[in-house]
Scaffold this motif. Sequence first.
Motif, PDB file in Angstrom:
ATOM      1  N   VAL A 114      21.045  56.994  20.363  1.00  0.00           N
ATOM      2  CA  VAL A 114      22.046  57.868  19.596  1.00  0.00           C
ATOM      3  C   VAL A 114      22.887  56.946  18.607  1.00  0.00           C
ATOM      4  O   VAL A 114      22.994  57.463  17.338  1.00  0.00           O
ATOM      5  N   ALA A 115      23.202  55.728  19.082  1.00  0.00           N
ATOM      6  CA  ALA A 115      23.694  55.152  18.015  1.00  0.00           C
ATOM      7  C   ALA A 115      22.802  54.771  16.646  1.00  0.00           C
ATOM      8  O   ALA A 115      23.238  54.698  15.595  1.00  0.00           O
ATOM      9  N   TYR A 116      21.618  54.504  17.011  1.00  0.00           N
ATOM     10  CA  TYR A 116      20.598  54.285  15.890  1.00  0.00           C
ATOM     11  C   TYR A 116      20.599  55.646  14.915  1.00  0.00           C
ATOM     12  O   TYR A 116      20.584  55.421  13.543  1.00  0.00           O
ATOM     13  N   PHE A 117      20.598  56.816  15.712  1.00  0.00           N
ATOM     14  CA  PHE A 117      20.483  58.034  14.792  1.00  0.00           C
ATOM     15  C   PHE A 117      21.744  58.263  14.163  1.00  0.00           C
ATOM     16  O   PHE A 117      21.611  58.298  12.899  1.00  0.00           O
ATOM     17  N   ALA A 118      22.945  57.706  14.637  1.00  0.00           N
ATOM     18  CA  ALA A 118      24.246  57.979  13.855  1.00  0.00           C
ATOM     19  C   ALA A 118      24.164  57.004  12.562  1.00  0.00           C
ATOM     20  O   ALA A 118      24.484  57.451  11.633  1.00  0.00           O
ATOM     21  N   LEU A 137      27.796  64.047   8.046  1.00  0.00           N
ATOM     22  CA  LEU A 137      28.642  64.351   9.360  1.00  0.00           C
ATOM     23  C   LEU A 137      28.252  65.459  10.251  1.00  0.00           C
ATOM     24  O   LEU A 137      28.522  65.366  11.318  1.00  0.00           O
ATOM     25  N   THR A 138      27.875  66.614   9.378  1.00  0.00           N
ATOM     26  CA  THR A 138      27.513  67.766  10.135  1.00  0.00           C
ATOM     27  C   THR A 138      26.378  67.425  11.295  1.00  0.00           C
ATOM     28  O   THR A 138      26.352  67.761  12.549  1.00  0.00           O
ATOM     29  N   GLU A 139      25.241  66.739  10.491  1.00  0.00           N
ATOM     30  CA  GLU A 139      24.063  66.378  11.343  1.00  0.00           C
ATOM     31  C   GLU A 139      24.379  65.415  12.342  1.00  0.00           C
ATOM     32  O   GLU A 139      24.054  65.683  13.515  1.00  0.00           O
ATOM     33  N   VAL A 140      25.356  64.598  12.273  1.00  0.00           N
ATOM     34  CA  VAL A 140      25.847  63.484  13.358  1.00  0.00           C
ATOM     35  C   VAL A 140      26.467  64.544  14.472  1.00  0.00           C
ATOM     36  O   VAL A 140      26.174  64.444  15.813  1.00  0.00           O
ATOM     37  N   ALA A 141      27.406  65.215  14.025  1.00  0.00           N
ATOM     38  CA  ALA A 141      28.276  66.151  14.819  1.00  0.00           C
ATOM     39  C   ALA A 141      27.533  67.300  15.730  1.00  0.00           C
ATOM     40  O   ALA A 141      27.919  67.300  16.807  1.00  0.00           O
ATOM     41  N   ASN A 200      24.094  66.757  16.292  1.00  0.00           N
ATOM     42  CA  ASN A 200      22.832  66.200  17.030  1.00  0.00           C
ATOM     43  C   ASN A 200      23.310  65.215  18.030  1.00  0.00           C
ATOM     44  O   ASN A 200      22.574  65.094  19.278  1.00  0.00           O
ATOM     45  N   ALA A 201      24.199  64.339  17.747  1.00  0.00           N
ATOM     46  CA  ALA A 201      24.646  63.199  18.601  1.00  0.00           C
ATOM     47  C   ALA A 201      24.954  63.698  20.037  1.00  0.00           C
ATOM     48  O   ALA A 201      24.569  62.992  21.078  1.00  0.00           O
ATOM     49  N   PRO A 202      25.807  64.762  20.326  1.00  0.00           N
ATOM     50  CA  PRO A 202      26.325  65.032  21.527  1.00  0.00           C
ATOM     51  C   PRO A 202      25.108  65.716  22.275  1.00  0.00           C
ATOM     52  O   PRO A 202      25.017  65.243  23.376  1.00  0.00           O
ATOM     53  N   VAL A 203      24.017  66.423  21.501  1.00  0.00           N
ATOM     54  CA  VAL A 203      23.007  66.774  22.272  1.00  0.00           C
ATOM     55  C   VAL A 203      22.112  65.592  22.767  1.00  0.00           C
ATOM     56  O   VAL A 203      21.812  65.382  23.978  1.00  0.00           O
TER      57      VAL A 203
END
Length: 156
Positions: free
Chosen positions: A12-16, A38-42, A44-47
């Motif tokens: 998740v951190a790597y993705f962000a 920011l939308t992409e992280v908001a 996808n990161a929770p999923v």
Amino acid sequence: MLTAITLTLVAVAYFAITTLVDLYPLNNVRDAKRSEQLTEVAVNAPVMAMPAVLLGLAGGLRLPVLGYAGGALELLAAIGGLTLWWMPYLVGVTAPWATAGTGVTWAELHSRTYAQTLIVLPRIGNRPRPNVEHMILHALMLGAAVAIFAATAAIH
């Protein structure tokens, strides 16, 4: 269990980081709008973090079904990424959702966005090739899925 949770959160951190920070030539976020990043992280990161949460709950509540659900979610996300990136490269077929709503083909998007990033795979005709950024992400996600299933199997 700690290894599986850590590996999931590292993914998740790597993705962000690779979505928000310009690490060219590893990635190419220069042309993306900050709001898009920011939308992409908001979204996808929770999923992507949910499998770690489910595994933690599985261990704490002694409910392995939650861990298996987390492992399945991680595996599903990894398979989606692998399908998106590897199917066009290996078999020349693009996933239907690859560029949904963008009005461009995967080959066009790849050429504009990813073709100038770090790529180590040999060419197969003019097919889009997975870049190193996504190869690392997918390896982390597959490793996390395997670790989650292994950790869940150890819950008694």
